[in-house]
Design a protein around this motif. Structure first.
Motif, PDB file in Angstrom:
ATOM      1  N   GLU A  85       0.825  -1.211   0.000  1.00 11.01           N
ATOM      2  CA  GLU A  85       0.000   0.000   0.000  1.00 11.01           C
ATOM      3  C   GLU A  85       0.856   1.255   0.000  1.00 11.01           C
ATOM      4  O   GLU A  85       0.337   2.368   0.063  1.00 11.01           O
ATOM      5  CB  GLU A  85      -0.961   0.015   1.187  1.00 11.01           C
ATOM      6  CG  GLU A  85      -0.318   0.182   2.539  1.00 11.01           C
ATOM      7  CD  GLU A  85       0.036  -1.143   3.184  1.00 11.01           C
ATOM      8  OE1 GLU A  85       0.383  -1.138   4.377  1.00 11.01           O
ATOM      9  OE2 GLU A  85      -0.035  -2.186   2.505  1.00 11.01           O
ATOM     10  N   SER A  87       2.963   2.443   2.259  1.00 10.66           N
ATOM     11  CA  SER A  87       2.835   3.187   3.506  1.00 10.66           C
ATOM     12  C   SER A  87       4.153   3.543   4.174  1.00 10.66           C
ATOM     13  O   SER A  87       4.178   4.320   5.130  1.00 10.66           O
ATOM     14  CB  SER A  87       1.985   2.381   4.502  1.00 10.66           C
ATOM     15  OG  SER A  87       2.559   1.108   4.737  1.00 10.66           O
ATOM     16  N   PHE A 201      -0.420   2.709  -7.923  1.00 16.01           N
ATOM     17  CA  PHE A 201      -1.325   1.826  -7.187  1.00 16.01           C
ATOM     18  C   PHE A 201      -2.543   1.562  -8.060  1.00 16.01           C
ATOM     19  O   PHE A 201      -3.225   2.496  -8.499  1.00 16.01           O
ATOM     20  CB  PHE A 201      -1.732   2.469  -5.863  1.00 16.01           C
ATOM     21  CG  PHE A 201      -0.546   2.760  -4.987  1.00 16.01           C
ATOM     22  CD1 PHE A 201      -0.045   1.796  -4.131  1.00 16.01           C
ATOM     23  CD2 PHE A 201       0.101   3.984  -5.046  1.00 16.01           C
ATOM     24  CE1 PHE A 201       1.074   2.043  -3.347  1.00 16.01           C
ATOM     25  CE2 PHE A 201       1.212   4.248  -4.267  1.00 16.01           C
ATOM     26  CZ  PHE A 201       1.702   3.269  -3.417  1.00 16.01           C
ATOM     27  N   GLY A 214      -5.944  -3.218   0.583  1.00 16.12           N
ATOM     28  CA  GLY A 214      -4.841  -2.571  -0.097  1.00 16.12           C
ATOM     29  C   GLY A 214      -4.539  -1.171   0.405  1.00 16.12           C
ATOM     30  O   GLY A 214      -4.459  -0.918   1.606  1.00 16.12           O
ATOM     31  N   ARG A 215      -4.369  -0.238  -0.522  1.00 13.96           N
ATOM     32  CA  ARG A 215      -3.946   1.118  -0.180  1.00 13.96           C
ATOM     33  C   ARG A 215      -4.964   1.847   0.702  1.00 13.96           C
ATOM     34  O   ARG A 215      -4.616   2.792   1.428  1.00 13.96           O
ATOM     35  CB  ARG A 215      -3.679   1.918  -1.460  1.00 13.96           C
ATOM     36  CG  ARG A 215      -3.054   3.292  -1.205  1.00 13.96           C
ATOM     37  CD  ARG A 215      -2.444   3.854  -2.456  1.00 13.96           C
ATOM     38  NE  ARG A 215      -2.003   5.235  -2.320  1.00 13.96           N
ATOM     39  CZ  ARG A 215      -0.893   5.635  -1.704  1.00 13.96           C
ATOM     40  NH1 ARG A 215      -0.111   4.738  -1.143  1.00 13.96           N
ATOM     41  NH2 ARG A 215      -0.578   6.916  -1.650  1.00 13.96           N
ATOM     42  N   ASP A 224      -9.235   4.151  -3.157  1.00 16.54           N
ATOM     43  CA  ASP A 224      -8.041   3.324  -3.025  1.00 16.54           C
ATOM     44  C   ASP A 224      -8.341   1.899  -2.564  1.00 16.54           C
ATOM     45  O   ASP A 224      -7.419   1.102  -2.384  1.00 16.54           O
ATOM     46  CB  ASP A 224      -7.060   3.959  -2.036  1.00 16.54           C
ATOM     47  CG  ASP A 224      -6.320   5.147  -2.624  1.00 16.54           C
ATOM     48  OD1 ASP A 224      -6.120   5.165  -3.851  1.00 16.54           O
ATOM     49  OD2 ASP A 224      -5.956   6.060  -1.858  1.00 16.54           O
ATOM     50  N   PHE A 228      -3.216  -1.895  -5.151  1.00 18.25           N
ATOM     51  CA  PHE A 228      -1.928  -2.336  -4.647  1.00 18.25           C
ATOM     52  C   PHE A 228      -0.823  -1.774  -5.535  1.00 18.25           C
ATOM     53  O   PHE A 228      -1.027  -1.519  -6.716  1.00 18.25           O
ATOM     54  CB  PHE A 228      -1.849  -3.862  -4.633  1.00 18.25           C
ATOM     55  CG  PHE A 228      -2.896  -4.512  -3.762  1.00 18.25           C
ATOM     56  CD1 PHE A 228      -2.618  -4.801  -2.431  1.00 18.25           C
ATOM     57  CD2 PHE A 228      -4.156  -4.807  -4.256  1.00 18.25           C
ATOM     58  CE1 PHE A 228      -3.576  -5.393  -1.617  1.00 18.25           C
ATOM     59  CE2 PHE A 228      -5.123  -5.397  -3.452  1.00 18.25           C
ATOM     60  CZ  PHE A 228      -4.836  -5.685  -2.131  1.00 18.25           C
TER      61      PHE A 228
END
Length: 307
Positions: A85, A87, A201, A214-215, A224, A228
């Motif tokens: 994601e 992050s 993504f 995912g994101r 989102d 991914f």
């Protein structure tokens, strides 16, 4: 650095040195990073598999089930952000994720460095690498140095495209390459550039309903959901199974998924459409994907765990 690649950037204060690399390698295979001392980074990121794994979901401590497919670490030093994601912004920070994750190492970095500080070998190597005793900075920094050297760029495709070896690819692989970069497939729209990813993504229509958001886990933005990070395709012939959950066991299944156009999802990329590839075109495309394998990387003895 392979021809056609940008220079690798190491953060100020964590430049590449032999001592830092050796310490990072030792920690990469160190099972004391896990609470039950059963696994290391190298358990799920195997050198002979382009630093990926060959199971859908790699088990963690106490044999707890994994939650995502372990990605390849080849060229990970070029990624602008980490995790599926996106992050985590740096490799130094990424190391902390598997350490504290319940289904991975489930440990505490403070406790880890306390234990390593009792090991005279780690104390010596830490002082040689960073002129300080083992601590969280030393652990995360040296692991990052080691991972940044996992550079892969000497596949048959590279020999053909970047080094002028016109015989490096077979006729089928060349046809597959033309197909890969064509408007018919649009593969290179997401899997472009020297690392075969644009790091965006996307939702690729794997499912209509996703257990993993995912994101969305990071942004809390509904646009989102089930998106991914686009993975690199380098060494993709070695990194099965595929997708964020290890759904597909073979490249044939992957190509057939994209050929079908995938399943409907509100966030599915508009680029994912039925391709209507012939049997031969699919075979050529798979041949090209396999030509992205860098055997020099995976067979290099320097990656092997020291005895």
């Amino acid at each position: 650095i392979p021809k056609g690649f940008p220079e690798m950037e190491f953060p100020i204060g964590n430049e590449l040195t032999k001592e830092r690399w050796e310490l990072g390698k030792k920690l990469f295979y160190e099972k004391r990073l896990a609470i039950d001392k059963s696994i290391s980074c190298g358990s799920c990121h195997k050198a002979n598999l382009s630093f990926a794994d060959d199971v859908a979901l790699s088990p963690g401590v106490y044999n707890r089930p994994g939650v995502r497919n372990a990605p390849s670490l080849a060229n990970v030093g070029y990624h602008p952000y980490l995790l599926r994601e996106g992050s985590v912004p740096t490799l130094e920070m990424q190391v902390l994720v598997p350490i504290q994750e319940h289904n991975e190492f489930n440990h505490n970095i403070v406790q880890i460095v306390e234990e390593l500080s009792q090991d005279s070998v780690y104390v010596m190597m830490s002082n040689e690498a960073y002129n300080r005793e083992p601590d969280a900075f030393v652990l995360t920094s040296s692991l990052s140095v080691f991972q940044r050297t996992m550079v892969s760029g000497n596949s048959p495709y590279d020999l053909y495209a970047n080094q002028g070896n016109t015989s490096a690819l077979s006729p089928s692989e060349r046809k597959g390459m033309e197909l890969f970069f064509s408007n018919k497939t649009n593969c290179s729209s997401c899997h472009g550039g020297f690392n075969f990813t644009n790091y965006s993504f996307e939702n690729n229509g794997l499912d209509s309903i996703y257990l993993d958001n995912g994101r969305f886990r990071l942004t809390n933005d509904s646009s989102d959901i089930a998106k991914f990070k686009v993975p690199s395709l380098r060494n993709v012939g070695l990194t099965a199974p595929y997708m964020h959950n290890g759904r597909f066991s073979t490249l044939d299944e992957v190509v057939e998924h994209y050929n079908s156009g995938g399943k409907n999802h509100k966030n599915k990329s508009q680029l994912i459409q039925p391709l209507k590839l012939s049997i031969q075109e699919k075979a050529d495309l798979i041949a090209f994907l396999n030509s992205l394998t860098d055997f020099d990387l995976v067979n290099d003895p320097k990656w092997k765990e020291d005895s």
